[in-house]
Design a protein around this motif. Structure first.
Motif, PDB file in Angstrom:
ATOM      1  N   ARG A 199       7.591  -1.896   3.175  1.00 28.26           N
ATOM      2  CA  ARG A 199       6.180  -2.273   3.163  1.00 28.26           C
ATOM      3  C   ARG A 199       6.029  -3.622   2.458  1.00 28.26           C
ATOM      4  N   PRO A 201       3.370  -6.921   1.326  1.00 31.86           N
ATOM      5  CA  PRO A 201       1.959  -7.285   1.104  1.00 31.86           C
ATOM      6  C   PRO A 201       1.423  -8.183   2.217  1.00 31.86           C
ATOM      7  N   HIS A 222      -3.475   5.943   7.964  1.00 35.13           N
ATOM      8  CA  HIS A 222      -2.805   4.673   7.678  1.00 35.13           C
ATOM      9  C   HIS A 222      -1.909   4.213   8.827  1.00 35.13           C
ATOM     10  N   ASP A 263       0.219   6.883   2.601  1.00 33.39           N
ATOM     11  CA  ASP A 263      -0.758   6.091   1.858  1.00 33.39           C
ATOM     12  C   ASP A 263      -0.023   5.015   1.055  1.00 33.39           C
ATOM     13  N   PRO A 264      -0.266   3.721   1.327  1.00 32.86           N
ATOM     14  CA  PRO A 264       0.466   2.660   0.618  1.00 32.86           C
ATOM     15  C   PRO A 264       0.187   2.634  -0.885  1.00 32.86           C
ATOM     16  N   LYS A 265      -0.882   3.277  -1.327  1.00 32.29           N
ATOM     17  CA  LYS A 265      -1.189   3.287  -2.760  1.00 32.29           C
ATOM     18  C   LYS A 265      -0.295   4.238  -3.544  1.00 32.29           C
ATOM     19  N   THR A 266       0.274   5.229  -2.861  1.00 36.86           N
ATOM     20  CA  THR A 266       1.078   6.230  -3.562  1.00 36.86           C
ATOM     21  C   THR A 266       2.522   6.301  -3.071  1.00 36.86           C
ATOM     22  N   GLN A 269       7.746   1.672  -1.807  1.00 36.48           N
ATOM     23  CA  GLN A 269       7.683   0.477  -0.960  1.00 36.48           C
ATOM     24  C   GLN A 269       8.743   0.512   0.135  1.00 36.48           C
ATOM     25  N   SER A 298      -6.481  -3.634   7.387  1.00 35.10           N
ATOM     26  CA  SER A 298      -6.807  -3.581   5.967  1.00 35.10           C
ATOM     27  C   SER A 298      -5.632  -3.096   5.124  1.00 35.10           C
ATOM     28  N   ASP A 299      -4.605  -2.562   5.771  1.00 35.85           N
ATOM     29  CA  ASP A 299      -3.420  -2.060   5.070  1.00 35.85           C
ATOM     30  C   ASP A 299      -2.336  -3.127   5.025  1.00 35.85           C
TER      31      ASP A 299
END
Length: 314
Positions: A199, A201, A222, A263-266, A269, A298-299
């Motif tokens: 993943r 940025p 996602h 979920d990229p927040k949890t 990478q 948005s992801d």
């Protein structure tokens, strides 16, 4: 950043400061002058990319043939035609006295070819690279071996973190539509697949190019990674349909597997996904398989780190 600038800065200086000439430029002469300049940069603490002099490998057979052969044909090359390539077959790093590469090798399946290029004075020009001829390695496609999906280009090579201060992995990626293809998938030998994912940025202000981003229709929060068979033929058949690129897979391609992205927040990478391949599809070696990410804009972005085809259906 230094890897992106050096040794390219030498080429820019050569082109900008040299008198204009008619016909072909003196590329061999430039490389001969560049090599000692690279040594000076390194002595000054500059991180210089060695990719121009790094040895790359290719098999003389298709992957399917190599998987069934007692010996594997291997060719060695460098981007910049300078110096000599030397190699070993015992796993040790080559030296200026190792065997000189003069033509395609025929090595026993399972051996590892380790090679590097050397300057005329014996100095190593690039760190040794390895090519494994084992079955597992032949069934693996790395990020650098993956191609762009039909009609696309892998425009950039990005690190995991734009603010990294140490050397680390970097990944080929199309930031407008993250999709990569294994154009030589050994599907006649494969019953399952494991995909390693990175993943990255989404740190881009695209301005007027924002409209060139492909919008997909994910079925999970996602998005998904969709692996499809025959995407090259499907792209050609739908070339006149501008809406086809938004379908996953392309109309006419066959879904091999689909994974919901976490979920990229949890999620970590870098992570792996795995699937058993469908038994009702006719599989052939040298197939083209696309790996399309459908995450919302948005992801973050995603890139395939490697694809491992497995002969075990589990």
């Amino acid at each position: 950043m230094q890897h992106k600038l050096f040794p390219r800065a030498g080429a820019v200086a050569e082109d900008g400061w040299s008198p204009k000439v008619e016909g072909a430029k003196d590329y061999p002469g430039f490389l001969a002058r560049l090599e000692p300049q690279i040594r000076r940069w390194k002595q000054a603490g500059v991180e210089v990319a060695d990719s121009a002099f790094a040895v790359t490998f290719a098999t003389t057979q298709s992957r399917g043939v190599a998987l069934g052969a007692p010996k594997v044909g291997v060719t060695l090359a460098t981007q910049a035609p300078f110096g000599a390539i030397r190699y070993t077959l015992d796993g040790t790093a080559p030296t200026a006295k190792s065997k000189l590469y003069t033509g395609a090798l025929s090595v026993k399946s399972g051996l590892v070819v380790t090679a590097s290029s050397f300057a005329p004075d014996g100095a190593m020009l690039a760190a040794p690279r390895r090519f494994d001829t084992s079955r597992e390695a032949l069934l693996t496609t790395t990020n650098g071996q993956l191609a762009a999906c039909p009609g696309q280009s892998l425009w950039l090579r990005l690190p995991l973190d734009a603010d990294a201060t140490t050397n680390g992995p970097a990944y080929n990626i199309n930031i407008f539509d993250p999709c990569q293809a294994d154009d030589h998938a050994p599907l006649a030998h494969a019953k399952a697949v494991t995909v390693s994912i990175a993943r990255i940025p989404r740190n881009f202000g695209l301005a007027h190019d924002v409209w060139t981003q492909a919008t997909h229709y994910p079925t999970s929060a996602h998005g998904e990674l969709v692996a499809s068979l025959g995407c090259k033929e499907a792209a050609a058949a739908n070339a006149k349909d501008p809406k086809a690129a938004h379908h996953d897979p392309l109309p006419g391609a066959k879904v091999l597997a689909s994974w919901a992205l976490p979920d990229p927040k949890t999620a970590p990478q870098r992570f792996d996904v795995h699937a058993v391949l469908p038994a009702d599809l006719a599989m052939q070696d040298e197939s083209n398989v696309c790996f399309q990410f459908t995450s919302p804009l948005s992801d973050p972005l995603y890139s395939v780190e490697k694809v491992v085809w497995s002969e075990q259906g589990q």
